[in-house]
Scaffold this motif. Structure first.
Motif, short mmCIF file in Angstrom:
data_model
loop_
_atom_site.label_atom_id
_atom_site.label_comp_id
_atom_site.label_asym_id
_atom_site.label_seq_id
_atom_site.Cartn_x
_atom_site.Cartn_y
_atom_site.Cartn_z
N GLU A 293 0.84 -1.19 0.00
CA GLU A 293 0.00 0.00 0.00
C GLU A 293 0.88 1.25 0.00
N PRO A 294 0.50 2.28 -0.77
CA PRO A 294 1.33 3.49 -0.82
C PRO A 294 1.24 4.34 0.44
N ARG A 295 0.10 4.27 1.15
CA ARG A 295 -0.08 5.09 2.36
C ARG A 295 -0.50 4.18 3.51
N PRO A 296 0.44 3.46 4.10
CA PRO A 296 0.06 2.48 5.13
C PRO A 296 -0.34 3.09 6.45
N THR A 297 -0.15 4.41 6.66
CA THR A 297 -0.51 5.02 7.94
C THR A 297 -1.92 5.57 7.96
N LEU A 298 -2.65 5.47 6.82
CA LEU A 298 -4.02 5.99 6.73
C LEU A 298 -5.00 4.83 6.67
#
Length: 345
Positions: A293-298
Motif C-alpha cells: 500500500e502506498p499510504r500504510p498510515t491511513l
C-alpha cells in the motif's frame, strides 16, 4: 624391640655404655635398595611409621636376673640418670611427651616377668613414675589420650556447627515462608473484582485484562470477568473471540513475508483503529506477489479522501501510484565482463 639381659654382674656405667652403642647403631644410615638413605636398622627390621609425626627408635628392654652381687634396685636409678639424654622426651603443653629420635628404655625383673607376664604392670620405663604393662610402657598412652580428646572436641565443634547451620537454614526458610505469605496476601488484596458479578478475577483473566498495546488496553472489557464479558459481547452482537484478534494471520502469506504492524494500528489522520481488511492490506512488507500500500498510515476512508483531494486539486490529471514491486532492469552482461564493464568503455 631389642632385649638386653643382665645377671646383675655389670655396673650402671657398663650398662650405660651398651645403651650408647645402641644409640650409635640407631643413628647409622645406609642406602636402601631404592637408592634412598634410611636408618640401617629399618633395612633389617620391619617398623611402621609413627602416625603422629615423631620417629622414636626401637625400645630396648632390660631384663634383670638377680643372680649376681649387684642390686638392680640401686643400679636402675643410676643408669636412668646416666642415660637421660637417650630416653628423655620433649614435654608438650597438651600433657604428654614427644620422643622424636629417642630410645624407649624399659626395665623389668625376670621374677616379676615370669609371675605376671607381658600384660602385667611390672615394666618400668625410664622417666615414668610407675610400672605399666609392656604395650603401655613402650607406647605413649598420654599422647593417645590427648589426641582422643582433640578428636572428640573436633567432633563436638563440628556437631555444633552443623546444628547452627540447620538452625540458620530453618530461620531463613521461615522468613521466606512469611515473606511469601505476605506477598500472596498483598497480591490477593490487589486482585480486581468483576464490575458485573463481583467475583474475583482468575490469574489468567487478570493478566489478560491488564495487557496493553503501547499504553492502550487490549481487552475490550477489562473490568468484567470472563463470564460477564461473554454475556456483554453476546448482547452487543460481537463474536466471543473478536477481542482476541491481535493481528492478522502471519502464516497465510508464507514464511518469507515481513510484517510492519504486529498490533492493530491507528489512522494517523482521524485516529480511528484500522479494520481487519485494512490492517492486512497495510501490514505486509518485503517481497511477494502482493503489492504494498502506498499510504500504510491511513485508514481506508482517509486513503480514499486523499485520492479525492489530489484529483480535486489537479483536475484533468491522472494520478498513478508508483509501482514498488517492479523489478529494475539489470544491464546485460557481456561475455567475459561484468556489469561495470560499460563504465570503462
Amino acid at each position: 624391640m631389642f632385649i638386653e639381659v643382665d645377671n646383675c654382674h655389670e655396673t650402671a656405667e657398663e650398662l650405660a655404655a651398651k645403651l650408647e652403642k645402641y644409640a650409635r647403631f640407631f643413628r647409622r644410615r645406609v642406602k636402601d635398595t631404592d637408592g634412598r638413605e634410611r636408618p640401617m636398622w629399618r633395612t633389617r627390621w620391619m617398623a611402621s611409621q609413627d602416625r603422629h609425626g615423631d620417629v622414636p627408635h626401637p625400645p630396648v628392654l632390660l631384663v634383670f636376673n638377680h643372680v649376681g652381687e649387684r642390686n638392680p634396685n640401686r643400679t636402675i636409678p643410676r643408669l636412668q640418670e646416666r642415660t637421660r639424654h637417650l630416653w628423655q622426651g620433649e614435654w608438650q603443653r597438651e600433657g604428654y611427651h614427644l620422643y622424636d629420635g629417642k630410645i624407649p628404655i624399659v626395665a623389668v625383673g625376670l621374677r616379676n616377668l615370669r609371675e605376671h607376664g607381658p600384660t602385667g604392670p611390672v615394666f618400668f620405663r625410664f622417666g615414668r613414675d610407675r610400672p605399666q604393662p609392656l604395650l603401655e610402657a613402650i607406647g605413649n598412652p598420654r599422647r593417645e589420650a590427648a589426641h582422643a580428646r582433640e578428636a572428640e572436641a573436633a567432633r563436638a565443634r563440628e556437631t555444633e556447627y552443623q546444628t547452627q547451620l540447620r538452625k540458620a537454614a530453618q530461620e531463613q526458610a521461615a522468613k521466606k515462608a512469611v515473606e511469601a505469605a505476605r506477598e500472596a496476601a498483598q497480591r490477593e488484596a490487589r486482585r480486581p473484582a468483576c464490575a458485573g458479578c463481583g467475583s474475583r478475577f482468575t490469574d489468567a483473566r487478570w493478566e489478560a485484562a491488564e495487557e496493553t498495546d503501547w499504553g492502550r488496553p487490549v481487552d475490550t472489557h477489562p473490568t468484567l470477568c470472563d463470564t460477564c464479558k461473554q454475556h456483554a459481547l453476546a448482547a452487543a452482537g460481537q463474536p466471543a473471540d473478536a477481542h482476541q484478534s491481535h493481528g492478522p494471520d502471519h502464516h497465510v502469506q508464507g514464511e518469507r513475508d515481513f510484517w510492519r504492524y504486529p498490533n492493530r494500528p491507528v489512522c494517523a489522520e482521524c485516529r480511528t483503529p484500522f479494520t481487519d481488511d485494512r490492517w492486512k492490506a497495510v501490514n505486509r512488507t518485503g517481497w511477494g506477489p502482493v503489492r504494498m500500500e502506498p499510504r500504510p498510515t491511513l485508514c481506508g476512508d482517509c486513503d480514499q479522501q486523499y485520492v479525492t483531494d489530489i484529483r480535486q486539486a489537479w483536475p484533468g490529471t491522472t494520478h498513478q501510484e508508483p509501482e514498488q514491486d517492479q523489478e529494475q532492469t539489470l544491464p546485460e552482461q557481456k561475455a567475459g565482463g561484468t556489469c561495470l564493464s560499460r563504465f570503462r568503455r
